[in-house]
Design an enzyme around this catalytic site. Structure first.
Site, mmCIF file in Angstrom:
data_model
loop_
_atom_site.group_PDB
_atom_site.id
_atom_site.type_symbol
_atom_site.label_atom_id
_atom_site.label_comp_id
_atom_site.label_asym_id
_atom_site.label_seq_id
_atom_site.Cartn_x
_atom_site.Cartn_y
_atom_site.Cartn_z
ATOM 1 N N ASP A 46 80.867 25.148 42.095
ATOM 2 C CA ASP A 46 81.147 25.791 40.804
ATOM 3 C C ASP A 46 82.000 27.044 40.920
ATOM 4 O OD1 ASP A 46 79.553 23.811 39.664
ATOM 5 O OD2 ASP A 46 77.747 25.028 39.855
ATOM 6 N N GLY B 242 85.135 27.227 40.388
ATOM 7 C CA GLY B 242 86.282 27.182 39.481
ATOM 8 C C GLY B 242 87.363 26.240 39.999
ATOM 9 N N LYS B 243 86.950 25.278 40.837
ATOM 10 C CA LYS B 243 87.914 24.330 41.428
ATOM 11 C C LYS B 243 88.669 23.555 40.353
ATOM 12 C CE LYS B 243 84.495 22.398 43.603
ATOM 13 N NZ LYS B 243 83.382 23.328 43.310
ATOM 14 N N GLY B 244 87.934 23.136 39.310
ATOM 15 C CA GLY B 244 88.559 22.342 38.238
ATOM 16 C C GLY B 244 89.718 23.087 37.602
ATOM 17 N N LYS B 245 89.488 24.339 37.246
ATOM 18 C CA LYS B 245 90.553 25.127 36.630
ATOM 19 C C LYS B 245 91.760 25.201 37.568
ATOM 20 C CE LYS B 245 92.366 29.611 35.902
ATOM 21 N NZ LYS B 245 92.454 30.894 35.255
ATOM 22 N N GLY C 116 80.907 18.796 38.551
ATOM 23 C CA GLY C 116 81.244 19.095 37.159
ATOM 24 C C GLY C 116 82.372 20.104 37.196
ATOM 25 N N HIS C 117 83.593 19.641 36.966
ATOM 26 C CA HIS C 117 84.768 20.507 37.084
ATOM 27 C C HIS C 117 85.330 20.774 35.691
ATOM 28 C CE1 HIS C 117 85.449 19.125 41.522
ATOM 29 N NE2 HIS C 117 84.279 19.676 41.313
ATOM 30 N N THR C 118 85.293 22.031 35.300
ATOM 31 C CA THR C 118 85.692 22.386 33.937
ATOM 32 C C THR C 118 87.166 22.786 33.874
ATOM 33 O OG1 THR C 118 83.498 23.356 33.793
ATOM 34 C CG2 THR C 118 84.992 23.812 31.952
ATOM 35 N N GLN D 230 81.791 20.030 45.090
ATOM 36 C CA GLN D 230 80.745 20.871 45.670
ATOM 37 C C GLN D 230 81.367 22.060 46.418
ATOM 38 O OE1 GLN D 230 80.210 17.128 46.154
ATOM 39 N NE2 GLN D 230 79.487 17.505 44.101
ATOM 40 N N THR E 65 77.251 19.994 34.942
ATOM 41 C CA THR E 65 76.735 18.621 35.002
ATOM 42 C C THR E 65 75.331 18.543 34.422
ATOM 43 O OG1 THR E 65 78.094 18.074 36.902
ATOM 44 C CG2 THR E 65 76.125 16.744 36.614
ATOM 45 N N THR E 66 74.475 19.503 34.773
ATOM 46 C CA THR E 66 73.068 19.407 34.365
ATOM 47 C C THR E 66 72.660 20.467 33.351
ATOM 48 O OG1 THR E 66 72.445 20.805 36.223
ATOM 49 C CG2 THR E 66 72.375 18.425 36.596
ATOM 50 N N ARG F 110 72.486 28.888 36.468
ATOM 51 C CA ARG F 110 72.837 29.122 37.872
ATOM 52 C C ARG F 110 72.226 30.442 38.340
ATOM 53 N NH1 ARG F 110 79.088 27.695 36.627
ATOM 54 N NH2 ARG F 110 78.893 25.421 36.576
ATOM 55 N N GLY G 84 90.030 34.610 34.157
ATOM 56 C CA GLY G 84 89.501 33.958 32.963
ATOM 57 C C GLY G 84 89.667 32.459 33.107
HETATM 58 P P1 GDP Z 1 83.971 23.848 39.618
HETATM 59 O O1 GDP Z 1 82.797 22.940 39.748
HETATM 60 O O2 GDP Z 1 84.293 24.550 40.888
HETATM 61 O O3 GDP Z 1 85.167 23.177 39.021
HETATM 62 O O4 GDP Z 1 83.536 24.996 38.598
HETATM 63 P P2 GDP Z 1 82.768 24.779 37.190
HETATM 64 O O5 GDP Z 1 83.715 24.200 36.213
HETATM 65 O O6 GDP Z 1 81.482 24.067 37.417
HETATM 66 O O7 GDP Z 1 82.378 26.269 36.840
HETATM 67 C C1 GDP Z 1 83.348 27.271 36.720
HETATM 68 C C2 GDP Z 1 83.244 27.879 35.305
HETATM 69 O O8 GDP Z 1 83.949 29.099 35.269
HETATM 70 C C3 GDP Z 1 83.882 27.016 34.248
HETATM 71 O O9 GDP Z 1 83.166 27.186 33.050
HETATM 72 C C4 GDP Z 1 85.295 27.583 34.127
HETATM 73 O O10 GDP Z 1 85.850 27.374 32.835
HETATM 74 C C5 GDP Z 1 85.047 29.056 34.352
HETATM 75 N N1 GDP Z 1 86.125 29.806 35.012
HETATM 76 C C6 GDP Z 1 87.006 29.393 35.966
HETATM 77 N N2 GDP Z 1 87.750 30.424 36.393
HETATM 78 C C7 GDP Z 1 87.333 31.516 35.718
HETATM 79 C C8 GDP Z 1 87.686 32.912 35.754
HETATM 80 O O11 GDP Z 1 88.540 33.361 36.524
HETATM 81 N N3 GDP Z 1 87.006 33.735 34.910
HETATM 82 C C9 GDP Z 1 86.031 33.293 34.059
HETATM 83 N N4 GDP Z 1 85.431 34.182 33.276
HETATM 84 N N5 GDP Z 1 85.678 31.995 34.004
HETATM 85 C C10 GDP Z 1 86.304 31.122 34.839
HETATM 86 P P1 IMO Z 2 80.835 21.071 41.780
HETATM 87 O O1 IMO Z 2 81.820 20.058 42.316
HETATM 88 C C1 IMO Z 2 77.037 23.145 42.338
HETATM 89 C C2 IMO Z 2 73.850 20.915 44.354
HETATM 90 C C3 IMO Z 2 72.623 20.529 43.535
HETATM 91 C C4 IMO Z 2 71.562 20.574 44.613
HETATM 92 C C5 IMO Z 2 72.292 20.037 45.840
HETATM 93 C C6 IMO Z 2 72.069 18.549 46.098
HETATM 94 O O2 IMO Z 2 80.771 21.133 40.311
HETATM 95 O O3 IMO Z 2 81.025 22.392 42.437
HETATM 96 P P2 IMO Z 2 72.978 16.352 44.906
HETATM 97 O O4 IMO Z 2 72.827 15.873 43.493
HETATM 98 O O5 IMO Z 2 74.382 16.524 45.348
HETATM 99 O O6 IMO Z 2 72.172 15.533 45.876
HETATM 100 O O7 IMO Z 2 72.278 17.817 44.913
HETATM 101 O O8 IMO Z 2 73.666 20.262 45.607
HETATM 102 N N1 IMO Z 2 75.156 20.469 43.791
HETATM 103 C C7 IMO Z 2 76.030 21.285 43.211
HETATM 104 N N2 IMO Z 2 75.958 22.604 42.919
HETATM 105 N N3 IMO Z 2 78.170 22.451 42.071
HETATM 106 C C8 IMO Z 2 78.271 21.136 42.374
HETATM 107 O O9 IMO Z 2 79.409 20.456 42.232
HETATM 108 C C9 IMO Z 2 77.155 20.495 42.941
HETATM 109 N N4 IMO Z 2 76.906 19.219 43.330
HETATM 110 C C10 IMO Z 2 75.687 19.231 43.866
HETATM 111 O O10 IMO Z 2 72.382 21.441 42.502
HETATM 112 O O11 IMO Z 2 71.200 21.903 44.877
HETATM 113 MG MG MG Z 3 80.957 22.571 38.842
#
Ligand code: GDP
Ligand code: IMO
Ligand code: MG
Length: 426
Positions: A13, A15-18, A40-42, A226, A302-303, A307, A417
């Site tokens: 999480d 911020g890979k998706g961004k 879950g990549h936003t 991850q 995702t869930t 955090r 952001g």
């Molecule tokens: P990922 O799993 O690595 O793709 O990250 P997630 O999408 O699960 O979580 C990152 C969250 O932070 C998302 O809601 C993004 O929209 C947000 N985000 C990404 N970059 C930034 C940033 O630089 N600042 C802020 N405030 N939010 C960000």
């Molecule tokens: P992104 O790609 C954050 C965590 C789960 C749990 C552990 C094992 O969005 O960064 P699993 O379902 O993979 O067997 O769960 O890993 N986990 C993540 N935490 N971001 C993720 O993906 C995750 N994918 C799995 O919360 O602790």
């Molecule tokens: Mg994520």
């Protein structure tokens, strides 16, 4: 011929998706290589929010090829839902911009049932807090060589035989160990074929497609899911996922030579988060932790789980830099820290009575370390409007410099952001 990698440098999480969405403009091909629908990549584009679970985060851009490599565990129902969901929103998805490896392992309903039942049976502190997406059980089947792959979906006899063989053992477990209902092989196969039929046009020998595209000079971006600290081999075992989000996963999950990889970007937040259970040395108490959670919108994509939040753990980050040979760090969410007067970063652990800069990757041992902090000045002003590095206040630049000096890796970009334009080149 070259490829670059984006990988999570923390517990996911980051911020890979961004970042993948933003970088996609400069690449021809975007590839997911491990993990599954646990990701879950936003991506935020103006008022629109997209969350990708299995689709590479390049799909919003026109004329890009998106590939799901064989290292991914494929939840077909989830993927079909994602594809149809995006199509309804006017995003074009077809075999012209999406291909799925014929060798990707399939997540079946019994994987999800076992994942959840296993967690429920575990006692409190032993729970991993998985996403319940069947990831561990699906990778288990792959590695014990009984997994069902996408290619098997199109051979009725093989498919039924494999599912029957699997269910013989799993039904025993489900019924007698977990107290659940047994599943009927024919029904599981029928349901799976319904989704597989929709995915058939996308199925390909992605290994060959990808290497041919590279030979033609196309630029490839690998999208890690991850984060490195959740890696099955290098993460905080057993509180990890079941794949390799670290650099090795790129090669084993896609089939591209390591020689072609140029840049390896580690994405890290300016603080630390973790979702699910496991050790977290720099975790904050509820008062400050929840302030950061609210300011950063730290709820699972995702869930939906809250955090856990804490100070940036530089001991862990340096370990991740070295482990993956990071060429660059991309620092996200630094804007969130604007709410704080003083900011701490963890520079050492006290482990077994000794002060050390060595990361402790064993999950149980990591519970025993005490973090040592350095306090840095906060900046207290809004960073979300900054568009150039020079727009950043002095204290924010000092914070970034401290990370660079500690890790020895350049922070080449900073995100302020969630939007596409909220990015600065250092
Ligand atoms: P990922 O799993 O690595 O793709 O990250 P997630 O999408 O699960 O979580 C990152 C969250 O932070 C998302 O809601 C993004 O929209 C947000 N985000 C990404 N970059 C930034 C940033 O630089 N600042 C802020 N405030 N939010 C960000
Ligand atoms: P992104 O790609 C954050 C965590 C789960 C749990 C552990 C094992 O969005 O960064 P699993 O379902 O993979 O067997 O769960 O890993 N986990 C993540 N935490 N971001 C993720 O993906 C995750 N994918 C799995 O919360 O602790
Ligand atoms: Mg994520």
């Amino acid at each position: 011929m070259s490829a670059d990698v984006i990988l999570g440098a923390q517990w996911g999480d980051e911020g890979k998706g961004k970042i993948v969405d933003l970088f996609s403009e400069q690449y021809d091909v975007i590839v997911r290589y491990q993990g599954g629908a646990n990701a879950g990549h936003t991506v935020i584009v103006g008022k629109d929010k997209y969350v990708m679970h299995l689709l590479p985060s390049g799909v919003l851009h026109k004329n890009k090829m998106n590939i799901i490599g064989h290292g991914v565990v494929l939840d077909m129902e989830s993927l079909v839902g994602e594809i149809e969901g995006l199509q309804k929103r006017g995003i074009s998805i077809s075999p012209r911009n999406l291909l799925i490896s014929e060798n990707a392992s399939i997540v079946l309903p019994y994987h999800k049932l076992i994942d959840k039942a296993k967690e429920e049976k575990k006692k409190g502190g032993k729970k991993i807090g998985t996403t319940g997406r069947g990831i561990g059980p699906a990778y288990t089947d792959k590695y014990v060589r009984i997994g069902v792959r996408l290619r098997d979906m199109f051979n009725n006899e093989t498919l039924l035989a494999k599912i029957e063989e699997n269910l013989e053992e799993k039904n025993f477990l489900l019924k007698n160990f977990y107290g659940q209902k047994e599943l009927a092989a024919a029904q599981v196969a029928k349901e799976a074929k319904k989704f597989a039929k929709k995915l058939k046009p996308y199925m390909a020998n992605t290994l060959s497609v990808l290497n041919n595209l590279l030979k033609k000079g196309k630029k490839v971006l690998f999208e890690g899911a991850q984060g490195a600290l959740l890696d099955i081999d290098f993460g905080t075992y057993p509180y990890v996922t079941s794949s390799n989000p670290t650099i090795g996963g790129v090669m084993t999950g896609s089939g591209v030579s390591h020689r072609l990889i140029k840049k390896v970007w580690g994405i890290t937040k300016a603080y630390q988060t973790r979702v699910g259970n496991g050790p977290f040395p720099t975790e904050l108490d509820e008062e400050l932790g929840s302030k950061i959670r609210e300011a950063g919108g730290e709820y699972g994509a995702t869930t939906g789980r809250a955090r856990r939040c804490g100070w940036l753990d530089l001991v862990a980050l340096k370990y991740v830099c070295e482990l993956n040979g990071l060429s660059d760090i991309l620092l996200t969410k630094i804007d969130v820290l604007s709410i704080l007067k003083d900011i701490k970063v963890c520079t050492h652990y006290i482990y077994k009575g000794r002060k050390t800069q060595d990361f402790v990757s064993d999950g149980e041992e990591l519970y025993t370390v005490k973090p040592v902090y350095k306090s840095l000045k906060g900046w207290g002003s809004d960073l979300t409007k900054a568009r150039k590095y020079s727009d950043l206040p002095k204290a924010a630049k000092a914070y970034i410099k401290f990370i660079e000096d500690y890790t020895g890796v350049k922070v080449s970009m900073v995100s302020v952001g969630p939007e596409r334009d909220q990015i600065l080149k250092a």
